[in-house]
Write a protein that holds these residues in place. Structure first.
Motif, PDB file in Angstrom:
ATOM      1  N   LEU A  15     -16.195 -19.589  26.416  1.00  0.00           N
ATOM      2  CA  LEU A  15     -17.192 -19.600  24.993  1.00  0.00           C
ATOM      3  C   LEU A  15     -17.058 -18.511  24.358  1.00  0.00           C
ATOM      4  N   GLU A  16     -17.179 -17.221  25.129  1.00  0.00           N
ATOM      5  CA  GLU A  16     -16.997 -15.920  24.348  1.00  0.00           C
ATOM      6  C   GLU A  16     -15.692 -15.517  23.589  1.00  0.00           C
ATOM      7  N   LYS A  17     -14.753 -16.312  24.356  1.00  0.00           N
ATOM      8  CA  LYS A  17     -13.399 -15.935  23.553  1.00  0.00           C
ATOM      9  C   LYS A  17     -13.220 -16.883  22.342  1.00  0.00           C
ATOM     10  N   SER A  18     -13.582 -18.150  22.472  1.00  0.00           N
ATOM     11  CA  SER A  18     -13.650 -18.863  21.267  1.00  0.00           C
ATOM     12  C   SER A  18     -14.625 -18.326  20.019  1.00  0.00           C
ATOM     13  N   ILE A  19     -15.614 -17.815  20.447  1.00  0.00           N
ATOM     14  CA  ILE A  19     -16.576 -17.097  19.484  1.00  0.00           C
ATOM     15  C   ILE A  19     -15.850 -15.764  19.002  1.00  0.00           C
ATOM     16  N   ASN A  20     -15.279 -15.115  19.782  1.00  0.00           N
ATOM     17  CA  ASN A  20     -14.390 -13.935  19.263  1.00  0.00           C
ATOM     18  C   ASN A  20     -13.559 -14.470  17.975  1.00  0.00           C
ATOM     19  N   ASN A  26     -13.174 -16.525  10.918  1.00  0.00           N
ATOM     20  CA  ASN A  26     -14.250 -17.410  10.062  1.00  0.00           C
ATOM     21  C   ASN A  26     -14.248 -17.227   8.404  1.00  0.00           C
ATOM     22  N   GLN A  27     -13.742 -15.993   7.883  1.00  0.00           N
ATOM     23  CA  GLN A  27     -13.549 -16.049   6.626  1.00  0.00           C
ATOM     24  C   GLN A  27     -12.034 -16.483   5.964  1.00  0.00           C
ATOM     25  N   ASN A  28     -11.291 -17.018   6.851  1.00  0.00           N
ATOM     26  CA  ASN A  28     -10.182 -17.550   6.445  1.00  0.00           C
ATOM     27  C   ASN A  28     -10.261 -18.866   5.602  1.00  0.00           C
ATOM     28  N   ASP A  29      -9.165 -18.745   4.704  1.00  0.00           N
ATOM     29  CA  ASP A  29      -9.267 -20.091   3.934  1.00  0.00           C
ATOM     30  C   ASP A  29      -8.860 -21.355   4.327  1.00  0.00           C
ATOM     31  N   ASN A  30      -8.268 -21.439   5.458  1.00  0.00           N
ATOM     32  CA  ASN A  30      -7.530 -22.388   6.061  1.00  0.00           C
ATOM     33  C   ASN A  30      -8.541 -23.244   6.979  1.00  0.00           C
ATOM     34  N   THR A  36     -10.788 -26.221  13.604  1.00  0.00           N
ATOM     35  CA  THR A  36     -10.295 -26.394  14.986  1.00  0.00           C
ATOM     36  C   THR A  36     -11.057 -25.313  15.925  1.00  0.00           C
ATOM     37  N   ILE A  37     -11.428 -24.169  15.282  1.00  0.00           N
ATOM     38  CA  ILE A  37     -11.980 -23.020  16.023  1.00  0.00           C
ATOM     39  C   ILE A  37     -13.341 -23.492  16.251  1.00  0.00           C
ATOM     40  N   LYS A 113     -22.895 -27.035  11.795  1.00  0.00           N
ATOM     41  CA  LYS A 113     -23.460 -25.641  11.588  1.00  0.00           C
ATOM     42  C   LYS A 113     -24.708 -25.526  12.495  1.00  0.00           C
ATOM     43  N   GLU A 114     -25.579 -26.348  12.865  1.00  0.00           N
ATOM     44  CA  GLU A 114     -26.681 -26.083  13.783  1.00  0.00           C
ATOM     45  C   GLU A 114     -26.118 -26.060  15.135  1.00  0.00           C
ATOM     46  N   VAL A 115     -25.143 -26.852  15.537  1.00  0.00           N
ATOM     47  CA  VAL A 115     -24.588 -26.719  16.817  1.00  0.00           C
ATOM     48  C   VAL A 115     -24.009 -25.578  17.033  1.00  0.00           C
ATOM     49  N   ILE A 116     -22.942 -24.945  15.973  1.00  0.00           N
ATOM     50  CA  ILE A 116     -22.428 -23.637  16.219  1.00  0.00           C
ATOM     51  C   ILE A 116     -23.248 -22.444  16.334  1.00  0.00           C
ATOM     52  N   ASN A 117     -24.512 -22.609  15.253  1.00  0.00           N
ATOM     53  CA  ASN A 117     -25.486 -21.482  15.431  1.00  0.00           C
ATOM     54  C   ASN A 117     -25.945 -21.314  17.011  1.00  0.00           C
ATOM     55  N   GLU A 118     -26.339 -22.555  17.387  1.00  0.00           N
ATOM     56  CA  GLU A 118     -26.954 -22.435  18.745  1.00  0.00           C
ATOM     57  C   GLU A 118     -25.946 -22.063  19.643  1.00  0.00           C
ATOM     58  N   ALA A 119     -24.807 -22.373  19.714  1.00  0.00           N
ATOM     59  CA  ALA A 119     -23.807 -22.110  20.480  1.00  0.00           C
ATOM     60  C   ALA A 119     -23.607 -20.490  20.401  1.00  0.00           C
ATOM     61  N   LEU A 120     -23.449 -19.983  19.177  1.00  0.00           N
ATOM     62  CA  LEU A 120     -23.414 -18.541  18.988  1.00  0.00           C
ATOM     63  C   LEU A 120     -24.584 -17.790  19.963  1.00  0.00           C
ATOM     64  N   ASP A 121     -25.742 -18.249  19.716  1.00  0.00           N
ATOM     65  CA  ASP A 121     -26.908 -17.744  20.536  1.00  0.00           C
ATOM     66  C   ASP A 121     -26.704 -17.733  21.930  1.00  0.00           C
ATOM     67  N   PHE A 122     -26.151 -19.097  22.455  1.00  0.00           N
ATOM     68  CA  PHE A 122     -25.972 -19.268  23.709  1.00  0.00           C
ATOM     69  C   PHE A 122     -25.617 -18.411  24.630  1.00  0.00           C
ATOM     70  N   LEU A 123     -24.459 -17.728  24.134  1.00  0.00           N
ATOM     71  CA  LEU A 123     -23.540 -16.850  24.620  1.00  0.00           C
ATOM     72  C   LEU A 123     -24.466 -15.707  25.293  1.00  0.00           C
ATOM     73  N   HIS A 124     -25.420 -14.995  24.735  1.00  0.00           N
ATOM     74  CA  HIS A 124     -26.501 -14.073  25.398  1.00  0.00           C
ATOM     75  C   HIS A 124     -27.288 -14.651  26.146  1.00  0.00           C
TER      76      HIS A 124
END
Length: 138
Positions: A15-20, A26-30, A36-37, A113-124
């Motif tokens: 999880l940490e690697k995918s978040i990194n 995340n600012q990429n235009d692709n 995929t990320i 977006k909601e799931v991603i935000n929770e996933a980002l928080d979940f790492l901690h």
């Protein structure tokens, strides 16, 4: 009984690697790359959350009382985990559970977006759990 925490550690690391990677690109235009990320984050979140639940249950059953987690709700499980200092925020863990339930229904960018935000928080929070499991692994 000493719990082998390797699968939990590995899932948190994934999880940490995918978040990194997400934070790097995340600012990429692709759009395909970003989707995929994000999919990787969501998948790794699901695995890390499920591993966390299993280890909370195992630790409680081994260290508090056999089968103490049998037949209880997730919220009750989180309350027990907090009572025994494995986690520190029951309501946040309930939100993670709710986000995990949404992962099979991701059809819109808002839900994603909601799931991603929770996933980002979940790492901690998952690292907090892991540390407390390690500190209390007898």
């Amino acid at each position: 009984m000493i719990l082998n925490l390797d699968s939990l550690k590995n899932s948190i690391t994934a999880l940490e690697k995918s978040i990194n990677v997400y934070n790097k690109y995340n600012q990429n235009d692709n759009e395909d790359l970003i989707l995929t990320i994000k999919s990787g984050i969501i998948q790794n979140f699901e695995v890390a959350f499920e591993q966390s639940l299993k280890f909370i249950q195992r630790w409680l059953n081994e260290n508090v009382s056999p089968n103490i987690t049998s037949g209880i709700t997730k919220k009750e499980l989180f309350r027990l985990a907090a009572k025994h200092s494995l986690i520190d925020d029951v309501e946040k863990w309930v939100k993670f559970k709710d986000a995990g339930n949404l992962t099979s229904h991701i059809y819109s960018s808002e839900v994603s977006k909601e799931v991603i935000n929770e996933a980002l928080d979940f790492l901690h929070y998952s690292k907090y759990l892991l540390k407390h499991l390690e500190d209390n692994n007898e």
